[in-house]
Write a protein that holds these residues in place. Structure first.
Motif, PDB file in Angstrom:
ATOM      1  N   HIS A   1       0.899  -1.182  -0.036  1.00  0.00           N
ATOM      2  CA  HIS A   1      -0.020   0.004  -0.067  1.00  0.00           C
ATOM      3  C   HIS A   1       0.892   1.282   0.172  1.00  0.00           C
ATOM      4  O   HIS A   1       1.255   1.842   1.030  1.00  0.00           O
ATOM      5  CB  HIS A   1      -0.921   0.132   1.232  1.00  0.00           C
ATOM      6  CG  HIS A   1      -1.750  -1.478   1.382  1.00  0.00           C
ATOM      7  ND1 HIS A   1      -2.326  -1.760   2.573  1.00  0.00           N
ATOM      8  CD2 HIS A   1      -2.069  -2.117   0.350  1.00  0.00           C
ATOM      9  CE1 HIS A   1      -3.118  -2.607   2.276  1.00  0.00           C
ATOM     10  NE2 HIS A   1      -2.904  -2.917   0.843  1.00  0.00           N
TER      11      HIS A   1
ATOM     12  N   ASP B   1      -5.003  -8.816  -3.103  1.00  0.00           N
ATOM     13  CA  ASP B   1      -4.141  -8.042  -2.151  1.00  0.00           C
ATOM     14  C   ASP B   1      -3.722  -8.992  -1.023  1.00  0.00           C
ATOM     15  O   ASP B   1      -4.722  -9.372  -0.260  1.00  0.00           O
ATOM     16  CB  ASP B   1      -4.572  -6.646  -1.537  1.00  0.00           C
ATOM     17  CG  ASP B   1      -3.808  -5.987  -0.874  1.00  0.00           C
ATOM     18  OD1 ASP B   1      -3.172  -6.491   0.115  1.00  0.00           O
ATOM     19  OD2 ASP B   1      -3.858  -4.543  -0.810  1.00  0.00           O
TER      20      ASP B   1
ATOM     21  N   LEU C   1      -4.541  -7.308   2.587  1.00  0.00           N
ATOM     22  CA  LEU C   1      -6.092  -7.330   2.725  1.00  0.00           C
ATOM     23  C   LEU C   1      -6.797  -8.853   3.056  1.00  0.00           C
ATOM     24  O   LEU C   1      -7.690  -8.874   3.739  1.00  0.00           O
ATOM     25  CB  LEU C   1      -6.953  -6.592   1.880  1.00  0.00           C
ATOM     26  CG  LEU C   1      -6.393  -5.049   1.434  1.00  0.00           C
ATOM     27  CD1 LEU C   1      -7.223  -4.513   0.631  1.00  0.00           C
ATOM     28  CD2 LEU C   1      -6.617  -4.308   2.950  1.00  0.00           C
TER      29      LEU C   1
ATOM     30  N   ARG D   1     -11.494  -6.354   2.723  1.00  0.00           N
ATOM     31  CA  ARG D   1     -12.075  -5.004   2.588  1.00  0.00           C
ATOM     32  C   ARG D   1     -12.664  -5.233   0.880  1.00  0.00           C
ATOM     33  O   ARG D   1     -11.864  -5.585  -0.060  1.00  0.00           O
ATOM     34  CB  ARG D   1     -10.928  -3.918   2.375  1.00  0.00           C
ATOM     35  CG  ARG D   1     -10.544  -3.585   3.633  1.00  0.00           C
ATOM     36  CD  ARG D   1     -11.141  -2.455   4.454  1.00  0.00           C
ATOM     37  NE  ARG D   1     -11.499  -1.179   3.341  1.00  0.00           N
ATOM     38  CZ  ARG D   1     -10.488  -0.201   3.607  1.00  0.00           C
ATOM     39  NH1 ARG D   1      -9.429  -0.317   4.304  1.00  0.00           N
ATOM     40  NH2 ARG D   1     -10.629   0.793   2.682  1.00  0.00           N
TER      41      ARG D   1
END
Length: 293
Positions: free
Chosen positions: A29, A226, A229, A233
């Motif tokens: 990120h 991801d 994650l 999310r």
């Protein structure tokens, strides 16, 4: 950003800059605490390598149709820059793939679209030239968006304030500056070989729809893939509103506002964006300066 600035340079000699980027320290990120905004922009890495290789192939086929020496020089410069953009974004994909985010299934779909749906067809004569012209119209429409995004990222000071990874920012701004620098080439080439107003508008409508669908699907894919994650999310429309207001992603309003100008008969890409701002960034971009020296 839209203006006609009398202080803008009339013409820039386009050159490919042999840039390199070190992704060894890139966090998953790269906008800290903002996985959604990160992946909205990461979508560009998914589509640009295949897309820009397609641009290069189509433009190479158009070279024999060019009867203007200056335009021919611009197109060759454009081709060189686009080839370098494709390889630079491919480096980000390779980094993601090596660090647990498998982008290949989505990239393969993008590749199928550019190679099969928009690729060469077994036509001859007038049909072959018509198909080439249709693809040139499509590239001119797409380049309207890439120039908008290039100007947006040059202006996006919120990314610096949010602590975005400096190497990624340099990639995006180097690429964005070159998109602004060569923003007129695809349009000028299309107008030179055809110039039909209706074909131009039709291509923009198709480009708008395809790009919107690809972007929504791409962000969903990245959020699901991801490795940090782990699917916890989901992307939401309100995330786009929030990050747009913060200046971390282009806002809905900015994107929508960029479209109508293209449908004006008097439109020309030089009316939007700042060449001088692009040149100023390229003069200080770490990657561009390293390539120069």
């Amino acid at each position: 950003m839209s203006h006609i600035d009398p202080g803008e340079p009339d013409r820039v000699v386009l050159q490919a800059r042999d840039v390199e980027f070190d992704w060894s320290k890139l966090p998953m990120h790269w906008i800290p605490g903002e996985p959604f905004a990160t992946h909205v922009i990461n979508f560009l890495h998914l589509v640009l390598p295949e897309g820009e290789r397609w641009f290069v192939e189509v433009f190479k086929q158009a070279l024999p149709l060019i009867k203007d020496d200056q335009l021919l020089e611009d197109v060759r410069g454009f081709v060189g820059q686009e080839a370098m953009h494709a390889e630079s974004h491919q480096g980000v994909l390779d980094h993601f793939d090596a660090h647990g985010m498998d982008t290949r299934p989505y990239v393969e779909q993008v590749g199928w679209m550019f190679r099969k749906v928009l690729g060469d067809r077994p036509y001859g004569g007038r049909r072959a030239e018509s198909w080439l012209v249709q693809r040139l119209a499509m590239i001119a429409a797409i380049e309207h968006y890439t120039a908008f995004l290039g100007q947006w990222v040059l202006d996006a000071k919120a990314l610096d304030a949010a602590g975005a990874d400096p190497t990624m920012l340099d990639l995006l701004r180097w690429h964005g500056a070159e998109e602004v620098e060569h923003r007129s080439v695809a349009y000028d080439l299309y107008m030179h070989v055809d110039g039909s107003y209706l074909r131009r508008c039709h291509a923009m409508v198709i480009a708008m729809v395809v790009l919107a669908v690809l972007w929504v699907r791409g962000v969903k894919y990245l959020m699901a893939a991801d490795p940090v994650l782990r699917g916890r999310r989901k992307p939401r429309w309100r995330d786009m509103l929030r990050t747009g207001r913060m200046g971390l992603t282009p806002s809905y309003w900015q994107m929508l506002r960029s479209i109508p100008a293209y449908f004006r008969r008097s439109y020309h890409p030089s009316q939007h964006g700042s060449t001088s701002q692009a040149i100023a960034y390229l003069a200080k971009s770490p990657a561009a300066q390293a390539a120069e020296h």
